[in-house]
Write a protein that holds these residues in place. Sequence first.
Motif, PDB file in Angstrom:
ATOM      1  N   THR A  81       0.833  -1.200   0.000  1.00 50.16           N
ATOM      2  CA  THR A  81       0.000   0.000   0.000  1.00 50.16           C
ATOM      3  C   THR A  81       0.867   1.249   0.000  1.00 50.16           C
ATOM      4  OG1 THR A  81      -1.803  -1.149   1.124  1.00 50.16           O
ATOM      5  CG2 THR A  81      -1.796   1.262   1.270  1.00 50.16           C
ATOM      6  N   GLN A  82       1.938   1.234   0.781  1.00 54.23           N
ATOM      7  CA  GLN A  82       2.842   2.382   0.824  1.00 54.23           C
ATOM      8  C   GLN A  82       3.492   2.606  -0.547  1.00 54.23           C
ATOM      9  OE1 GLN A  82       6.053   2.049   3.638  1.00 54.23           O
ATOM     10  NE2 GLN A  82       6.446   4.245   3.621  1.00 54.23           N
ATOM     11  N   ALA A  83       3.918   1.538  -1.196  1.00 53.98           N
ATOM     12  CA  ALA A  83       4.521   1.664  -2.526  1.00 53.98           C
ATOM     13  C   ALA A  83       3.502   2.193  -3.532  1.00 53.98           C
ATOM     14  CB  ALA A  83       5.064   0.316  -2.988  1.00 53.98           C
ATOM     15  N   GLU A  84       2.270   1.716  -3.443  1.00 51.23           N
ATOM     16  CA  GLU A  84       1.225   2.190  -4.345  1.00 51.23           C
ATOM     17  C   GLU A  84       0.880   3.647  -4.069  1.00 51.23           C
ATOM     18  OE1 GLU A  84      -1.938  -0.655  -3.910  1.00 51.23           O
ATOM     19  OE2 GLU A  84      -0.889  -2.168  -5.090  1.00 51.23           O
ATOM     20  N   GLN A  85       0.949   4.064  -2.796  1.00 55.01           N
ATOM     21  CA  GLN A  85       0.730   5.476  -2.456  1.00 55.01           C
ATOM     22  C   GLN A  85       1.794   6.340  -3.121  1.00 55.01           C
ATOM     23  OE1 GLN A  85      -1.569   7.223  -0.978  1.00 55.01           O
ATOM     24  NE2 GLN A  85      -2.687   5.912   0.396  1.00 55.01           N
ATOM     25  N   GLN A  86       3.027   5.889  -3.105  1.00 54.02           N
ATOM     26  CA  GLN A  86       4.107   6.641  -3.745  1.00 54.02           C
ATOM     27  C   GLN A  86       3.896   6.716  -5.249  1.00 54.02           C
ATOM     28  OE1 GLN A  86       7.652   4.639  -2.386  1.00 54.02           O
ATOM     29  NE2 GLN A  86       7.741   5.809  -0.485  1.00 54.02           N
ATOM     30  N   GLN A  87       3.458   5.615  -5.845  1.00 56.23           N
ATOM     31  CA  GLN A  87       3.164   5.636  -7.280  1.00 56.23           C
ATOM     32  C   GLN A  87       2.015   6.588  -7.586  1.00 56.23           C
ATOM     33  OE1 GLN A  87       2.463   1.495  -8.170  1.00 56.23           O
ATOM     34  NE2 GLN A  87       4.523   1.234  -9.018  1.00 56.23           N
ATOM     35  N   MET A 129      -1.625  24.670 -19.388  1.00 54.22           N
ATOM     36  CA  MET A 129      -0.837  24.305 -18.206  1.00 54.22           C
ATOM     37  C   MET A 129      -1.718  24.287 -16.962  1.00 54.22           C
ATOM     38  SD  MET A 129       2.494  26.084 -16.512  1.00 54.22           S
ATOM     39  CE  MET A 129       3.632  25.511 -17.744  1.00 54.22           C
ATOM     40  N   VAL A 130      -2.539  25.323 -16.805  1.00 58.86           N
ATOM     41  CA  VAL A 130      -3.419  25.379 -15.634  1.00 58.86           C
ATOM     42  C   VAL A 130      -4.405  24.217 -15.660  1.00 58.86           C
ATOM     43  CG1 VAL A 130      -5.245  26.730 -14.519  1.00 58.86           C
ATOM     44  CG2 VAL A 130      -3.172  27.864 -15.315  1.00 58.86           C
ATOM     45  N   GLY A 131      -4.999  23.973 -16.814  1.00 51.15           N
ATOM     46  CA  GLY A 131      -5.956  22.868 -16.939  1.00 51.15           C
ATOM     47  C   GLY A 131      -5.291  21.522 -16.734  1.00 51.15           C
ATOM     48  N   GLY A 132      -4.085  21.364 -17.281  1.00 52.95           N
ATOM     49  CA  GLY A 132      -3.354  20.101 -17.126  1.00 52.95           C
ATOM     50  C   GLY A 132      -3.008  19.828 -15.678  1.00 52.95           C
ATOM     51  N   ARG A 133      -2.572  20.851 -14.968  1.00 52.32           N
ATOM     52  CA  ARG A 133      -2.263  20.671 -13.544  1.00 52.32           C
ATOM     53  C   ARG A 133      -3.515  20.304 -12.756  1.00 52.32           C
ATOM     54  NH1 ARG A 133       2.009  25.489 -12.173  1.00 52.32           N
ATOM     55  NH2 ARG A 133       3.809  24.463 -13.119  1.00 52.32           N
ATOM     56  N   ALA A 134      -4.619  20.977 -13.067  1.00 49.26           N
ATOM     57  CA  ALA A 134      -5.868  20.688 -12.351  1.00 49.26           C
ATOM     58  C   ALA A 134      -6.304  19.240 -12.598  1.00 49.26           C
ATOM     59  CB  ALA A 134      -6.961  21.651 -12.777  1.00 49.26           C
ATOM     60  N   ARG A 135      -6.239  18.792 -13.856  1.00 46.20           N
ATOM     61  CA  ARG A 135      -6.601  17.405 -14.160  1.00 46.20           C
ATOM     62  C   ARG A 135      -5.634  16.442 -13.470  1.00 46.20           C
ATOM     63  NH1 ARG A 135      -7.672  19.601 -19.032  1.00 46.20           N
ATOM     64  NH2 ARG A 135      -5.625  19.067 -19.905  1.00 46.20           N
ATOM     65  N   GLY A 136      -4.352  16.763 -13.515  1.00 49.81           N
ATOM     66  CA  GLY A 136      -3.345  15.905 -12.875  1.00 49.81           C
ATOM     67  C   GLY A 136      -3.567  15.800 -11.380  1.00 49.81           C
ATOM     68  N   ASN A 137      -3.881  16.912 -10.740  1.00 57.33           N
ATOM     69  CA  ASN A 137      -4.143  16.890  -9.291  1.00 57.33           C
ATOM     70  C   ASN A 137      -5.391  16.082  -8.970  1.00 57.33           C
ATOM     71  OD1 ASN A 137      -1.868  18.400  -8.736  1.00 57.33           O
ATOM     72  ND2 ASN A 137      -2.956  20.353  -8.673  1.00 57.33           N
ATOM     73  N   ALA A 138      -6.410  16.194  -9.820  1.00 50.11           N
ATOM     74  CA  ALA A 138      -7.634  15.415  -9.605  1.00 50.11           C
ATOM     75  C   ALA A 138      -7.345  13.923  -9.772  1.00 50.11           C
ATOM     76  CB  ALA A 138      -8.730  15.856 -10.572  1.00 50.11           C
ATOM     77  N   TRP A 139      -6.561  13.561 -10.797  1.00 50.16           N
ATOM     78  CA  TRP A 139      -6.208  12.156 -11.004  1.00 50.16           C
ATOM     79  C   TRP A 139      -5.398  11.624  -9.834  1.00 50.16           C
ATOM     80  CZ3 TRP A 139      -4.234  13.223 -16.629  1.00 50.16           C
ATOM     81  CH2 TRP A 139      -5.317  13.331 -17.481  1.00 50.16           C
ATOM     82  N   GLN A 140      -4.482  12.459  -9.364  1.00 54.77           N
ATOM     83  CA  GLN A 140      -3.625  12.058  -8.245  1.00 54.77           C
ATOM     84  C   GLN A 140      -4.470  11.811  -6.997  1.00 54.77           C
ATOM     85  OE1 GLN A 140      -0.737  14.986  -7.067  1.00 54.77           O
ATOM     86  NE2 GLN A 140       0.370  13.559  -5.759  1.00 54.77           N
ATOM     87  N   GLN A 146      -8.135   5.694  -3.970  1.00 50.65           N
ATOM     88  CA  GLN A 146      -8.364   4.302  -4.338  1.00 50.65           C
ATOM     89  C   GLN A 146      -7.356   3.383  -3.652  1.00 50.65           C
ATOM     90  OE1 GLN A 146      -8.297   3.551  -8.544  1.00 50.65           O
ATOM     91  NE2 GLN A 146      -8.889   1.419  -8.314  1.00 50.65           N
ATOM     92  N   VAL A 147      -6.105   3.787  -3.631  1.00 51.74           N
ATOM     93  CA  VAL A 147      -5.069   2.976  -2.976  1.00 51.74           C
ATOM     94  C   VAL A 147      -5.353   2.874  -1.482  1.00 51.74           C
ATOM     95  CG1 VAL A 147      -2.623   2.948  -2.336  1.00 51.74           C
ATOM     96  CG2 VAL A 147      -3.274   3.394  -4.695  1.00 51.74           C
ATOM     97  N   GLN A 148      -5.728   3.991  -0.866  1.00 50.10           N
ATOM     98  CA  GLN A 148      -6.028   3.983   0.567  1.00 50.10           C
ATOM     99  C   GLN A 148      -7.219   3.074   0.861  1.00 50.10           C
ATOM    100  OE1 GLN A 148      -6.695   7.847   2.300  1.00 50.10           O
ATOM    101  NE2 GLN A 148      -7.148   7.010   4.301  1.00 50.10           N
ATOM    102  N   TYR A 149      -8.249   3.153   0.049  1.00 56.33           N
ATOM    103  CA  TYR A 149      -9.437   2.315   0.238  1.00 56.33           C
ATOM    104  C   TYR A 149      -9.085   0.837   0.122  1.00 56.33           C
ATOM    105  CZ  TYR A 149     -13.990   0.179  -0.628  1.00 56.33           C
ATOM    106  OH  TYR A 149     -15.102  -0.634  -0.575  1.00 56.33           O
TER     107      TYR A 149
END
Length: 182
Positions: A81-87, A129-140, A146-149
């Motif tokens: 789980t810790q490794a998946e959190q890092q990923q 760039m702003v949109g990409g960061r926002a999407r990336g943060n949402a995906w992250q 999901q990993v925590q669950y």
Amino acid sequence: MTIRAIYIGAVTLSLALAAQAQSSGQQSLASTLEVYVFPSTGQSPSQQSTDEAECYQWAVNTSGSDPFAVQNQQAAQAQQTQAEQQQASQVATGSGAQGAVRGAAAGALVGAIAGDAGKGAAIGAGVGMVGGRARGNAWQAQAQQQVQYQGEQAQQASQAQIDNFRKAFSACLEGKEYIVKY
């Protein structure tokens, strides 16, 4: 009166033997499993140890779980789980740059139609760039949730296996006239 004196003597002797076993650093099988066992009919420490070993095997066979193996699985699952959190924390890496490239391309097309491709590309890159960061943060955030669950579900399943083992272990010891709490 003599029966009472014999009983008190036997209880005192049992307590002294138990205290000696504890002071020598030896831990019973039950105590390593966080199960508290009291010999209600004056069973000796060696008899209790034998009964605990028999009940351990019976509980493993009955519950289908060996608590020591489950604890090892829990430790491995926690590491996974810790490794998946890092990923999951790396999911957003580069998303702003990717968005900037896409935005610049789209902006250049729009700017070319409007008459200034360079200005359109610059504006598109900033917006991308702003949109990409926002999407990336949402995906992250979604990936980390999901990993925590999944980690929590695995820990709960492992704990349920240990609890079922303890119930079986306790039932066996109670059948051998011990008082058991966990």
